[in-house]
Scaffold this active site. Structure first.
Site, short mmCIF file in Angstrom:
data_model
loop_
_atom_site.label_atom_id
_atom_site.label_comp_id
_atom_site.label_asym_id
_atom_site.label_seq_id
_atom_site.Cartn_x
_atom_site.Cartn_y
_atom_site.Cartn_z
N HIS A 169 0.83 -1.21 0.00
CA HIS A 169 0.00 0.00 0.00
C HIS A 169 0.86 1.26 0.00
O HIS A 169 0.67 2.18 -0.79
CB HIS A 169 -0.91 -0.03 1.23
CG HIS A 169 -1.70 1.23 1.40
ND1 HIS A 169 -1.26 2.26 2.20
CD2 HIS A 169 -2.86 1.62 0.86
CE1 HIS A 169 -2.14 3.25 2.13
NE2 HIS A 169 -3.12 2.88 1.34
N CYS A 204 1.55 35.41 -18.36
CA CYS A 204 2.78 35.44 -17.58
C CYS A 204 2.51 35.27 -16.08
O CYS A 204 3.42 35.40 -15.27
CB CYS A 204 3.60 36.69 -17.85
SG CYS A 204 2.72 38.21 -17.46
C1 PEP Z 1 0.18 38.64 -12.64
O1 PEP Z 1 -0.54 39.39 -11.99
O2 PEP Z 1 -0.19 37.52 -13.05
C2 PEP Z 1 1.56 39.01 -12.96
C3 PEP Z 1 2.31 38.26 -13.74
O3 PEP Z 1 2.04 40.12 -12.33
P1 PEP Z 1 2.53 40.13 -10.81
O4 PEP Z 1 2.52 38.71 -10.33
O5 PEP Z 1 3.88 40.74 -10.83
O6 PEP Z 1 1.48 40.99 -10.18
#
Ligand code: PEP
Ligand code: MG
Length: 885
Positions: free
Chosen positions: A448, A837
């Site tokens: 397990h 991002c």
């Molecule tokens: C976000 O807000 O996703 C971004 C990339 O900017 P930060 O994290 O710097 O606010």
């Protein structure tokens, strides 16, 4: 009318939704003509009805009876017959495997009369009474929640009366007495006698398996593994075969390849004279499968040939459970087997080499999560003390932590811990989730502990038999360790070290860094090959979030094709903080211009380095985002310093001026206050200085023969008018810098209003990048700095979401804003470049979403770049995978 019961002869491996994984695979094996004991599957649909209404679906009893009659006919035996009983096993089997989380009941159909018949028919009374006592115990616990300890106490008492140390030494007379004692326990706890009618036993057992879908540990496991909570389980009712009928019987678990290393060749554990549950529970120690070649060569050969056929059929590593009853082999289960991350990559590449699968399919056999695990560090054994002991390497990784001996202590710990147990059972799940690693004294790679730890990527060493665990201490190699003592366990070698051993980077990371070559190493070559194919297939580009040239250079080595986010605020820290203070304290335009002028060359130098590291690739530089007071000392600290100076009769001077500024700039909700584009519009010259630094740095790189490709990104835009104003100023600055290349200007989309007005914004922005951290914060109204620690634990427990929306994109809410913005933005500007991002850019499931939402790139931290590359490739391949869940 809905059919709730399917015979094993009536189904195949593709019917997992209806028959559950186990049922579908039993049907498949039956279809292949393999020796599967006759039986039938009660569908997941029946379970859902039962869980919804609290009653068995109409017609189920009749269907079960019909199928039973067919089975009896085939076997020439009658269910629960007093002379020669047909006995049944009742096992759960959900669509996705949930090892040990739900219930199994064996030997259904035994009662006071048929136990005698079984003893006579098998010429083994002891075996019959042992089976009967197991049934009462399992049935009592599972169907009526009789505490397991109540039975265990009677079992211990029986051993002591008989004067023996282990259960197999109990003879028939003692087992008969034990059955009486168990029946008494049953009556005391349940308030009725143990049911003697076989059909009643069967239906009660089916209901109990249905209910076990909602057992606490099962709910927790599903949440962990992201398995939907509403699927329900199927129930497999199968003719019992017995591995505990003497030395030419036994039971085992096997893999068609080694699930830990991916090495070719069968692999498994065998336990003579035992029932299947004994192996999985890891209670008794097994022998390697290869020894079966000597114990029972005929069955061994047959097993090998079946395993080969199963691999060909499933085109993947299979794991199986089998039983040998008096020299006759029976297949009890098969499925596509779980494996370690390294094995997943190695096996996928092997199957391509063997011509079994295509490279596209191979990509579906590995995941970004697995690659992430391979990027974990391992122990630097050159500096390690001699190991205390070596166990079975069950789940790789290097874990260091303080010893805890029970699950609750692990779950409550605030520092990293190693959960040390004789063996684990499903109740240990919370502790296994909380611990850095798991160490057990008993059980093999299929116990397990091993299966569950591998499934969740937790480091695990099991079967370290030299460990003597006694309450809250463990003795090994002449040393006694107590709860709280630190140990280090190596899930790749099985070694257990005293104290804290230094860890070193993973081979895969060193390969990405260019320090190791893939050639000659099975894992690295497999990674290299699959990554190359992922890049070839991927439609999404993978950029990195990198603020420095060093980070950017690493990201480039890891395969990033650009910097998607350079957060410039980090360039304002350290020694430069005082320049920001000067900027904030400036009392007139001239003083402000002076401060900005001092910052300009520093910024320019940073950008020059960054553009050099990413020569020829896009670098998106974001203008300053956080509230300026983040660069000043905290209010309380400053106030205390000023008060102290004043109390001593001194002049607070600079501190006093700072304090006034901090008070002036104080905000209740700084994340919703003066930051991002708002700052650029309110503090004259700030954005202009940054734009100038970018342009000058790019011009300098061009002059030096480089190919800089900067882009300028404006944060926190909510209205197109904000962006228009910034754009006008930026354009005039850019025009004033001679020799600068063309520089695109775009915006982050991180305020819901920006997503909704993306059509207007796209008129002014040449690209969008979704800041999904802020977009999640503002869409949910969750403070990203507070809520995860404050109450997300409770939210996860309540199943409000299965994973934090800050970790994995919330498709229905935030995701809808993303889709809307892409659509509206591209409607206005068809060549609009769109990326992401936020943290989600490196999250495997989110990458798939961004692919589907037609983004151009994802951008994530350098270490996650390979993971995002792999997932981008996987998302672009539409072939179906081989679901080992
Ligand atoms: C976000 O807000 O996703 C971004 C990339 O900017 P930060 O994290 O710097 O606010
Ligand atoms: Mg943001």
């Amino acid at each position: 009318m809905t059919t709730f019961v399917h015979d094993f002869t009536d189904g195949n491996k593709d019917l997992k939704d209806l028959l559950g994984g186990k049922g579908a695979n039993l049907a498949e094996m039956t279809l292949m003509g393999l020796p599967v004991p006759p039986g039938f599957t009660v569908t997941t649909e029946a379970c859902r009805v039962y869980l919804r209404t609290g009653a068995m679906p109409e017609g189920l009893f009749t269907e079960v009876e019909q199928h039973l009659r067919q089975m009896q006919h085939r076997m020439g035996k009658t269910f629960g017959d007093a002379r020669d009983p047909l006995l049944l096993s009742v096992r759960s089997g959900a669509k996705f495997s949930m090892p040990g989380m739900m219930e199994t009941i064996l030997d259904i159909g035994l009662n006071d009369a048929s136990v005698v018949g079984l003893g006579r028919q098998s010429a083994d009374e002891r075996f019959a009474w042992d089976s009967y006592r197991r049934l009462i115990q399992m049935f009592g616990r599972t169907v009526f929640d009789v505490p397991g300890d109540a039975f265990e106490e009677e079992l211990a008492a029986a051993r002591s009366i008989a004067g023996v140390a282990t259960d197999p030494e109990l003879d028939t007379a003692h087992l008969r007495n034990l059955v009486d004692a168990y029946k008494k326990v049953f009556r005391e706890h349940v308030g009725r006698d143990f049911p003697q009618a076989p059909h009643e036993q069967l239906f009660l057992a089916i209901g109990a398996v249905f209910r076990s879908w909602n057992a606490e540990r099962a709910v927790l496991y599903r949440r962990q593994e992201r398995i939907p909570q509403d699927l329900g389980t199927a129930v497999n009712v199968m003719t019992m075969v017995f591995g505990n009928r003497g030395e030419n019987s036994g039971t085992g678990v096997a893999f068609t390849r080694d699930p830990a290393t991916g090495r070719r060749g069968v692999y498994g554990d065998y336990l003579r004279n035992a029932q299947g549950e004994d192996v999985v529970a890891g209670i008794r120690n097994t022998v390697p499968l290869a020894e079966l070649a000597t114990i029972d060569p005929t069955s061994y050969r047959q097993l090998l040939s079946i395993m080969q056929r199963l691999e060909q059929r499933y085109r993947d590593l299979c794991d199986i459970e089998f039983t040998i009853e008096n020299g006759r082999l029976w297949m009890l289960q098969t499925r596509v087997g779980k494996r370690t991350p390294a094995a997943a990559f190695i096996i996928a590449a092997q199957l391509v080499d063997e011509g079994t699968i295509t490279l596209d399919e191979a990509l579906q056999r590995v995941t970004g999560e697995q690659l992430a695990q391979l990027m974990f560090p391992s122990f630097d054994t050159t500096a390690a003390p001699p190991p205390l002991t070596t166990g079975v390497p069950a789940s790789p990784g290097a874990a260091v932590g303080a010893i805890v001996f029970d699950s609750a202590a692990a779950a409550a710990a605030t520092e990293p811990v190693i959960l040390v147990r004789r063996e684990t059972n499903p109740d240990d799940l919370p502790g296994m989730i909380a611990a850095a690693g798991v160490l057990t004294a008993r059980g093999g790679k299929t116990s397990h502990a091993a299966v569950v730890a591998r499934g969740m990527g937790r480091t695990c060493v099991c079967g370290a038999e030299e460990l003597r665990i006694d309450g809250d201490s463990v003795t090994v190699a002449g040393r006694t360790l107590h709860a709280g003592d630190v140990i280090s366990i190596d899930g790749t070698t099985g070694r257990v070290y005293p104290g804290s051993v230094a860890v070193r980077p993973s081979a895969v990371v060193r390969y990405f860094e260019g320090e190791l070559r893939a050639h000659g190493d099975p894992l690295l070559s497999a990674v290299e090959r699959l990554m190359a194919h992922a890049d070839h297939r991927a439609r999404l580009d993978v950029h990195a979030n990198a603020d420095t040239a060093a980070d950017a250079a690493r990201a480039r080595r890891f395969g990033a094709t650009g910097v998607g986010l350079c957060r410039t605020e980090h360039m304002f820290l350290g020694d430069r903080r005082q320049l920001v203070e000067r900027l904030i304290l400036a009392e007139d335009d001239a003083a402000r211009a002076d401060a900005l002028q001092a910052l300009l060359p520093l910024q320019r130098a940073d950008f020059e380095e960054l553009f050099a590291a990413m020569d020829g690739l896009p670098v998106t530089v974001r203008l300053i985002d956080p509230p300026l007071h983040e660069f000043l000392p905290p209010l309380e600290e400053l106030a205390a310093r000023v008060a102290h100076t004043q109390a001593l009769g001194g002049d607070p001077g600079h501190d006093g001026a700072l304090l006034t500024a901090v008070r002036r700039m104080h905000e209740q909700n700084p994340m919703l206050g003066l930051r991002g584009v708002r700052l650029g519009l309110v503090v004259p010259g700030l954005f202009a200085m940054q734009v100038r630094a970018i342009a000058q740095a790019a011009a300098a790189r061009v002059a030096a023969g480089g190919d800089p490709r900067p882009e300028i990104m404006v944060p926190l835009v909510g209205a197109v008018q904000e962006l228009e104003t910034v754009r006008a100023e930026a354009e005039s600055v850019l025009a004033s810098v001679p020799g600068a290349p063309q520089i695109r200007l775009g915006t982050m989309i991180e305020v819901p209003r920006a997503a909704l007005t993306a059509g207007q914004i796209a008129d002014v922005a040449e690209f969008f990048s979704f800041g999904t951290n802020d977009l999640t914060q503002m869409t949910w109204g969750f403070s990203r700095d507070d809520v995860e620690g404050a109450f997300f634990g409770r939210y996860l427990e309540l199943g409000i979401f299965a994973v934090s929306p800050f970790e994995s994109i919330d498709r229905d809410g935030v995701g809808e804003l993303v889709r809307t913005a892409v659509e509206r933005g591209r409607a206005v500007r068809p060549d609009l470049t769109v990326g992401v991002c936020g943290e989600h850019g490196g999250d495997p499931t989110s990458v798939r979403f961004f692919h589907d939402a037609n983004l151009d790139h994802v951008s994530c931290s350098p270490f996650r770049v390979p993971i995002a590359r792999l997932e981008a490739g996987r998302a672009a391949c539409t072939v179906t995978g081989s679901d080992s869940r």
